[in-house]
Design a protein around this motif. Structure first.
Motif, PDB file in Angstrom:
ATOM      1  N   PHE A 186      20.485  25.696  26.995  1.00  0.00           N
ATOM      2  CA  PHE A 186      20.387  24.267  27.252  1.00  0.00           C
ATOM      3  C   PHE A 186      19.236  23.938  28.209  1.00  0.00           C
ATOM      4  CE2 PHE A 186      21.518  20.555  29.864  1.00  0.00           C
ATOM      5  CZ  PHE A 186      21.587  19.586  28.873  1.00  0.00           C
ATOM      6  N   ALA A 190      16.045  23.966  26.305  1.00  0.00           N
ATOM      7  CA  ALA A 190      16.009  22.811  25.409  1.00  0.00           C
ATOM      8  C   ALA A 190      15.642  21.543  26.178  1.00  0.00           C
ATOM      9  CB  ALA A 190      17.363  22.646  24.727  1.00  0.00           C
ATOM     10  N   SER A 191      16.206  21.386  27.366  1.00  0.00           N
ATOM     11  CA  SER A 191      15.901  20.216  28.190  1.00  0.00           C
ATOM     12  C   SER A 191      14.439  20.229  28.623  1.00  0.00           C
ATOM     13  CB  SER A 191      16.810  20.185  29.430  1.00  0.00           C
ATOM     14  OG  SER A 191      18.175  20.099  29.047  1.00  0.00           O
ATOM     15  N   ILE A 226      11.981  21.580  26.982  1.00  0.00           N
ATOM     16  CA  ILE A 226      11.181  21.253  25.806  1.00  0.00           C
ATOM     17  C   ILE A 226      11.067  19.739  25.646  1.00  0.00           C
ATOM     18  CG2 ILE A 226      11.175  21.299  23.278  1.00  0.00           C
ATOM     19  CD1 ILE A 226      12.247  24.147  23.423  1.00  0.00           C
ATOM     20  N   GLU A 227      12.177  19.042  25.835  1.00  0.00           N
ATOM     21  CA  GLU A 227      12.157  17.578  25.732  1.00  0.00           C
ATOM     22  C   GLU A 227      11.210  16.964  26.755  1.00  0.00           C
ATOM     23  OE1 GLU A 227      16.299  16.282  25.950  1.00  0.00           O
ATOM     24  OE2 GLU A 227      16.066  15.524  23.900  1.00  0.00           O
ATOM     25  N   VAL A 282      11.745  30.645  25.130  1.00  0.00           N
ATOM     26  CA  VAL A 282      11.672  29.584  24.117  1.00  0.00           C
ATOM     27  C   VAL A 282      11.958  30.171  22.740  1.00  0.00           C
ATOM     28  CG1 VAL A 282      10.171  27.890  23.021  1.00  0.00           C
ATOM     29  CG2 VAL A 282      10.062  28.222  25.498  1.00  0.00           C
ATOM     30  N   LEU A 315      15.566  30.756  21.442  1.00  0.00           N
ATOM     31  CA  LEU A 315      16.407  29.679  20.916  1.00  0.00           C
ATOM     32  C   LEU A 315      16.644  29.836  19.417  1.00  0.00           C
ATOM     33  CD1 LEU A 315      14.894  26.544  22.716  1.00  0.00           C
ATOM     34  CD2 LEU A 315      16.911  27.883  23.371  1.00  0.00           C
ATOM     35  N   TYR A 337      20.544  25.655  19.747  1.00  0.00           N
ATOM     36  CA  TYR A 337      19.402  24.893  20.272  1.00  0.00           C
ATOM     37  C   TYR A 337      18.118  25.124  19.464  1.00  0.00           C
ATOM     38  CZ  TYR A 337      22.554  24.480  24.238  1.00  0.00           C
ATOM     39  OH  TYR A 337      23.655  24.215  25.029  1.00  0.00           O
ATOM     40  N   GLU A 338      18.267  25.751  18.333  1.00  0.00           N
ATOM     41  CA  GLU A 338      17.083  26.013  17.498  1.00  0.00           C
ATOM     42  C   GLU A 338      16.355  24.726  17.086  1.00  0.00           C
ATOM     43  OE1 GLU A 338      15.726  28.511  13.499  1.00  0.00           O
ATOM     44  OE2 GLU A 338      17.815  28.539  14.172  1.00  0.00           O
ATOM     45  N   TYR A 359      15.531  22.325  18.830  1.00  0.00           N
ATOM     46  CA  TYR A 359      14.541  22.036  19.882  1.00  0.00           C
ATOM     47  C   TYR A 359      13.299  22.909  19.708  1.00  0.00           C
ATOM     48  CZ  TYR A 359      18.113  19.290  22.271  1.00  0.00           C
ATOM     49  OH  TYR A 359      19.058  18.339  22.582  1.00  0.00           O
ATOM     50  N   LEU A 360      13.533  24.123  19.276  1.00  0.00           N
ATOM     51  CA  LEU A 360      12.401  25.012  18.978  1.00  0.00           C
ATOM     52  C   LEU A 360      11.589  24.453  17.818  1.00  0.00           C
ATOM     53  CD1 LEU A 360      10.825  27.668  19.271  1.00  0.00           C
ATOM     54  CD2 LEU A 360      12.538  28.764  17.799  1.00  0.00           C
TER      55      LEU A 360
END
Length: 242
Positions: free
Chosen positions: A4, A7-8, A10-11, A31, A34, A39-40, A42-43
């Motif tokens: 997570f 992922a955060s 990445i955003e 990264v 993921l 959370y893939e 987000y990748l």
């Protein structure tokens, strides 16, 4: 960071107004980890911003188009706007003059003002160097910032660069041969001019010499006075005159 947390991050990176290159971040082990997790997506989102755009390719299948639209529809407004900026770079990167109509069609923009605002933002962000011809509604491109390159494309780029280098080397060799030929012709021309000049001077000297000889051969005869006989004769003439 894992899961997570990555992922955060990445955003945040995707929405950062000053970040337009993502390849180095994408290559990080955390990264890449993921992949295969919840959370893939987000990748995949990061991959889209690194290499993709929001322009639909006419060569893609309808399934590919639908998948792309699903991803794009999931973006917030900040992400959509940033992806449009990156997409603009993809459209103009190999062109010098691009009609507004082409840009608006590929970017899904309906208003000229919106397009021009996007172009201006790209210019001020250092992504693009270009001039807008508002009268003719064309964009004159001068320089475009590079985007991330996929690893599988690096080999092809190396081949293109090597081919370009080979062509440049051959062109340089041909240019050197041309310069050497031009220099040889110039030297030959100078030598010809020197010979012609020498011949002209020689003829002028011959003409002057012949003219001088002619002058001496036509001189009037003069009376030479000298010796006692001449002096006596002179006295007699003067005596007779008196």
């Amino acid at each position: 960071l894992k899961g997570f947390g990555v992922a955060s991050l990445i955003e945040k990176v995707i929405q950062d107004r000053d970040v337009f290159v993502f390849g180095e971040f994408l290559s990080l082990p955390n990264v890449q980890a993921l992949k295969g997790t919840e959370y893939e997506p987000y990748l995949e989102l990061l991959i889209l911003f690194a290499y993709g755009n929001n322009c639909l390719d006419s060569n893609e299948s309808s399934t590919g188009d639908n998948e792309r639209m699903l991803v794009l529809n999931g973006l917030n407004e900040t992400m959509k706007h940033k992806l449009k900026m990156l997409s603009l770079l993809d459209i103009v990167k190999s062109k010098r003059i691009v009609p507004y109509s082409v840009l608006m069609q590929h970017l899904g923009i309906n208003k000229v003002r919106e397009l021009e605002d996007l172009i201006i933002e790209c210019v001020y962000s250092g992504l693009l160097s270009a001039k807008m011809d508002q009268k003719n509604r064309i964009l004159k491109v001068q320089k475009v910032a590079s985007r991330d390159v996929k690893m599988e494309e690096i080999g092809r780029m190396i081949d293109v660069l090597e081919l370009s280098q080979k062509g440049s080397t051959e062109a340089l060799s041909e240019l050197k041969r041309g310069v050497e030929l031009a220099e040889a012709m110039l030297m030959l021309e100078k030598e010809n001019q020197r010979r012609v000049s020498c011949k002209i001077k020689a003829k002028q000297m011959q003409s002057v010499s012949a003219s001088d000889k002619g002058k001496f051969s036509h001189q009037p005869e003069t009376l030479e006075l000298g010796g006692e006989d001449n002096i006596s004769a002179s006295k007699r003439r003067f005596g007779d005159a008196s």
